[in-house]
Motif scaffolding. Structure first.
Motif, PDB file in Angstrom:
ATOM      1  N   VAL A   1       0.840  -1.207   0.000  1.00 51.21           N
ATOM      2  CA  VAL A   1       0.000   0.000   0.000  1.00 51.21           C
ATOM      3  C   VAL A   1       0.866   1.245   0.000  1.00 51.21           C
ATOM      4  CG1 VAL A   1      -1.653   1.348   1.357  1.00 51.21           C
ATOM      5  CG2 VAL A   1      -1.966  -1.123   1.114  1.00 51.21           C
ATOM      6  N   LEU A   2       1.925   1.257   0.804  1.00 50.35           N
ATOM      7  CA  LEU A   2       2.772   2.448   0.910  1.00 50.35           C
ATOM      8  C   LEU A   2       3.507   2.746  -0.394  1.00 50.35           C
ATOM      9  CD1 LEU A   2       4.261   1.878   4.482  1.00 50.35           C
ATOM     10  CD2 LEU A   2       2.493   3.504   3.817  1.00 50.35           C
ATOM     11  N   LEU A   3       3.865   1.681  -1.148  1.00 55.04           N
ATOM     12  CA  LEU A   3       4.603   1.884  -2.402  1.00 55.04           C
ATOM     13  C   LEU A   3       3.778   2.645  -3.441  1.00 55.04           C
ATOM     14  CD1 LEU A   3       6.449  -1.543  -2.802  1.00 55.04           C
ATOM     15  CD2 LEU A   3       7.478   0.695  -2.322  1.00 55.04           C
ATOM     16  N   ASP A   4       2.449   2.608  -3.314  1.00 61.25           N
ATOM     17  CA  ASP A   4       1.607   3.340  -4.261  1.00 61.25           C
ATOM     18  C   ASP A   4       1.722   4.845  -4.087  1.00 61.25           C
ATOM     19  OD1 ASP A   4       0.613   1.138  -5.544  1.00 61.25           O
ATOM     20  OD2 ASP A   4      -1.174   0.977  -4.279  1.00 61.25           O
ATOM     21  N   TYR A   5       2.301   5.285  -2.967  1.00 63.44           N
ATOM     22  CA  TYR A   5       2.316   6.722  -2.666  1.00 63.44           C
ATOM     23  C   TYR A   5       3.736   7.283  -2.569  1.00 63.44           C
ATOM     24  CZ  TYR A   5      -2.569   5.843  -1.641  1.00 63.44           C
ATOM     25  OH  TYR A   5      -3.890   5.488  -1.761  1.00 63.44           O
ATOM     26  N   VAL A   6       4.726   6.535  -3.101  1.00 64.91           N
ATOM     27  CA  VAL A   6       6.109   7.020  -3.086  1.00 64.91           C
ATOM     28  C   VAL A   6       6.731   6.806  -4.458  1.00 64.91           C
ATOM     29  CG1 VAL A   6       6.439   6.627  -0.624  1.00 64.91           C
ATOM     30  CG2 VAL A   6       6.951   4.777  -2.249  1.00 64.91           C
ATOM     31  N   GLY A   7       7.799   7.551  -4.690  1.00 60.81           N
ATOM     32  CA  GLY A   7       8.534   7.401  -5.932  1.00 60.81           C
ATOM     33  C   GLY A   7       9.693   6.437  -5.745  1.00 60.81           C
ATOM     34  N   HIS A   8      10.934   6.921  -6.066  1.00 58.06           N
ATOM     35  CA  HIS A   8      12.112   6.069  -5.910  1.00 58.06           C
ATOM     36  C   HIS A   8      12.441   5.916  -4.425  1.00 58.06           C
ATOM     37  CE1 HIS A   8      12.845   5.924 -10.179  1.00 58.06           C
ATOM     38  NE2 HIS A   8      12.854   7.257 -10.261  1.00 58.06           N
ATOM     39  N   VAL A   9      12.381   4.709  -3.940  1.00 55.81           N
ATOM     40  CA  VAL A   9      12.762   4.405  -2.553  1.00 55.81           C
ATOM     41  C   VAL A   9      13.641   3.164  -2.565  1.00 55.81           C
ATOM     42  CG1 VAL A   9      10.731   5.431  -1.457  1.00 55.81           C
ATOM     43  CG2 VAL A   9      10.665   3.039  -2.211  1.00 55.81           C
ATOM     44  N   LYS A  10      14.394   3.027  -1.489  1.00 57.62           N
ATOM     45  CA  LYS A  10      15.254   1.861  -1.345  1.00 57.62           C
ATOM     46  C   LYS A  10      14.878   1.161  -0.040  1.00 57.62           C
ATOM     47  CE  LYS A  10      20.076   0.388  -1.478  1.00 57.62           C
ATOM     48  NZ  LYS A  10      21.504   0.829  -1.563  1.00 57.62           N
ATOM     49  N   LEU A  11      14.457  -0.083  -0.181  1.00 61.83           N
ATOM     50  CA  LEU A  11      14.056  -0.825   1.012  1.00 61.83           C
ATOM     51  C   LEU A  11      15.277  -1.165   1.847  1.00 61.83           C
ATOM     52  CD1 LEU A  11      11.435  -3.310  -0.511  1.00 61.83           C
ATOM     53  CD2 LEU A  11      11.077  -1.024   0.434  1.00 61.83           C
ATOM     54  N   CYS A  12      15.128  -1.022   3.153  1.00 61.44           N
ATOM     55  CA  CYS A  12      16.234  -1.359   4.057  1.00 61.44           C
ATOM     56  C   CYS A  12      16.333  -2.877   4.196  1.00 61.44           C
ATOM     57  CB  CYS A  12      16.043  -0.692   5.405  1.00 61.44           C
ATOM     58  SG  CYS A  12      14.672  -1.355   6.379  1.00 61.44           S
TER      59      CYS A  12
END
Length: 681
Positions: free
Chosen positions: A602-613
């Motif tokens: 769900v959170l990925l639908d509201y962010v652009g480029h991110v890097k999972l820890c």
């Protein structure tokens, strides 16, 4: 063997069938006594104390058996048990040998008991007759002639009390034998004011039993009307308790003290006011009763009248100079107590007499506060008249509103709105809102500290109670949902109530709320709805910060073990660093980790480029079904997703809510609302 219950001559025991003892009724007394055991199984004293007498009236203040005379000589040794020569030898009777006990009366009126031993043999014993004080028995039967003869006998001691401290004079007062009282006092006038062990005089007993002739006789002979009992109650006080104006008038005519207080500090006037007996109240006032004598709690008669809703007594006291605004020991006024107990008529009368509605008690609460708080207690809802009581509470509030100063309410540090919202008094809440009370009034610091969550607004109370109607009323009236330290939207999220969350967010609640005492690197609102994906998506649609959930200080490096954190407010360590809790730590907790994949999705639908820890990747690797979620997070993100984020940012949350009103293609609206998966775009 336990003491046996003995039936009086002429009576029949409930468990005894007389036909079963026909064998013994045909025997003579001598034969019965030869068969009977010469000693009673029970002690004679215990048997006498358990005796049932059909002639003896009972009273809570008077023991049942009162006339048993003490033994005139010490008990003599009992002969050993002997057996009938025609029967086998019998053993000494022991309690454990006895199986049952029955009572019966012979044809000659002899009282006997029969019992069966455990060996099966039947035993018969004679029950000794009770000895009664002759003069007490004569008083009971109203035999004036016998009383006259007995008092003249040389051995008659009228001053000798029984085990309860009762003398014949007390017996005569109890049974209403005024002629016996005259005879006894003529023979021994000095005992007129003697008391029982309960510190009751003959006059007190006569008042309690409402024997007017006995009272008059005792008072004429010089009985002191001011001698109190063990509770320091006077005969006049008891007469007021009985609501008997004739007795009150008689005692006052013989000089009874009208202002004497009992052990609780109540006077006769207190008692009469409590019972709303205006006739007796007026008699007491004419005799010099003071209207402002307080009891041990500082309560005056006018306070008692207001507390119990006695308008007639209240009106009479005011006419005789009572202070309308007098205070009890806790600072409460008559109006305060009338509001607390829901006496609508009393409140109306007090306000018509200009009672001060702005006089607080020691707790700082005004009458309007206490009416909002106690106007409709939970116990009232269990009764059939609950609707009437609710209406009565709202009527009291309606009367108090014009008489109450809003400035004085503000100085009290609490609004009646808080109390109405806390107790779910929706009708009262509506009245107060319509009257213009400030819906954004906050608790004073001292009152807010009484709550662990440091709540301060009426809206918080309504949300905490999950009272949607009260929440709606407050929000429509302009309540600010962001004034509390712990935002009400967090409470609604923790309760999982989508309706309350929607109400709060639509009225401007901060979806990115944090908790000052529990620092986190991401909004606390996310933490409270991790189990409710619908709520989580709703928050994201309304501008919640999803990007902060992927900011981890450790990144791809190994994470340290998660430590159990103490509450910083109660941690006793010398130095506790208030380090911020990260999203990956919260999602790794035992009760949330099972939903880690869908939450991240769900959170990925509201962010652009991110890097999972490293820790989030570890969670996604734990289930094969979550591999597609991991792939979605791999850079680069689709251009379509980046465009959507850019458009949403430019429009803003408020415009996005109204986007359906704009001339925009429906497919674009669905795309901006993350609904493109439901269609071919």
């Amino acid at each position: 063997m336990a003491a046996a219950h003995v039936s009086m001559p002429g009576t029949t025991h409930n468990n005894m069938d007389f036909a079963d003892y026909s064998l013994y009724s045909e025997l003579s007394d001598d034969e019965l006594m030869e068969l009977a055991i010469e000693r009673s199984i029970a002690d004679a004293q215990n048997s006498a104390s358990d005796t049932e007498s059909s002639k003896t009236p009972t009273s809570p203040n008077r023991p049942a058996a009162r006339w048993q005379a003490p033994p005139s000589h010490p008990p003599q040794p009992q002969p050993e048990l002997t057996a009938c020569p025609a029967n086998p030898p019998r053993e000494t009777i022991c309690p454990q040998d006895v199986n049952s006990v029955s009572h019966f009366v012979t044809g000659n009126g002899k009282r006997m008991m029969e019992y069966r031993k455990y060996d099966g043999s039947l035993q018969v014993a004679h029950v000794p007759e009770e000895e009664f004080d002759p003069i007490a028995k004569a008083i009971l039967e109203g035999d004036v002639g016998s009383v006259k003869l007995l008092v003249k006998q040389p051995g008659c001691n009228l001053l000798k009390p029984n085990k309860d401290g009762w003398m014949p004079l007390h017996e005569a007062a109890y049974y209403g034998q005024d002629q016996c009282i005259k005879i006894l006092l003529r023979a021994q006038p000095g005992m007129i004011n003697q008391c029982t062990l309960n510190e009751q005089t003959a006059l007190m007993i006569a008042v309690v039993m409402e024997h007017l002739a006995c009272m008059e006789c005792l008072l004429e002979k010089g009985a002191d009307p001011d001698i109190t009992n063990k509770d320091r109650e006077t005969p006049l006080y008891k007469a007021c308790e009985k609501e008997n104006p004739t007795m009150v008038a008689m005692l006052l005519n013989y000089g009874a003290s009208v202002n004497k207080s009992c052990i609780q500090g109540w006077t006769a006037l207190h008692e009469s006011v409590c019972r709303n007996n205006v006739e007796i109240c007026e008699m007491l006032l004419k005799a010099g009763a003071k209207v402002s004598i307080p009891n041990m709690y500082g309560i005056t008669p006018i306070f008692v009248a207001a507390q119990s809703g006695k308008v007639d007594a209240l009106r009479m006291l005011l006419k005789n100079g009572a202070d309308l605004n007098s205070e009890a020991a806790d600072g409460a006024t008559a109006l305060y107590e009338a509001c607390k107990n829901g006496h609508e008529g009393t409140v109306q009368f007090l306000l018509s007499q200009n009672a001060d509605a702005n006089k607080p008690g020691k707790t700082g609460l005004l009458p309007i506060h206490i009416a909002a708080q106690h106007g409709n207690d939970s116990k009232d809802l269990l009764t059939f008249g609950c609707t009437h009581k609710i209406v009565r509470a709202t009527n009291i509030i309606s009367m108090l509103i014009p008489a109450t100063s809003k400035a004085r309410v503000k100085r009290s540090g609490i609004s009646p709105l808080h109390l109405a919202a806390e107790r779910n008094r929706n009708d009262i809440l509506e009245l107060l809102i319509e009257a213009g009370f400030d819906v954004n009034a906050t608790l004073s610091e001292g009152r807010s500290m009484m709550y662990e969550d440091r709540r301060s607004t009426a809206l918080y109370f309504a949300v905490m109670n999950n009272n949607i109607n009260a929440t709606t009323m407050l929000l429509k009236a302009g309540a600010n949902p962001n004034l509390d330290t712990f935002n009400p939207v967090l409470v609604a999220l923790r309760q999982g109530c989508i309706q309350t969350v929607t109400l709060l967010v639509e009225h401007g609640a901060n979806v990115n709320s944090y908790i000052p005492t529990h620092p986190t690197t991401f909004p606390a609102s996310v933490m409270f709805c991790m189990k409710y994906l619908t709520l989580l998506k709703y928050l994201m649609d309304n501008g919640c910060d999803a990007l902060s959930c992927f900011n981890c200080v450790y990144g791809s490096n190994p994470h340290p073990p998660i430590k159990t954190r103490c509450n910083p407010r109660y941690d006793s360590d010398e130095a506790v660093e208030k380090t911020c809790i990260q999203f990956c730590e919260v999602i790794s907790s035992e009760h949330v980790s099972r939903w880690a994949g869908p939450i991240i999705d769900v959170l990925l639908d509201y962010v652009g480029h991110v890097k999972l820890c490293a820790r989030l990747i570890e969670h996604l690797d734990s289930f094969h079904e979550w591999q597609c979620i991991k792939e979605r997070a791999m850079p680069p993100r689709p251009l379509m997703q980046l465009c959507r984020l850019k458009i949403r940012k430019l429009l803003g949350t408020k415009r996005l809510k109204k986007i359906h009103k704009l001339p925009v293609a429906p497919r674009l609206i669905k795309f901006l609302n993350h609904q493109e998966r439901k269609q071919d775009f």
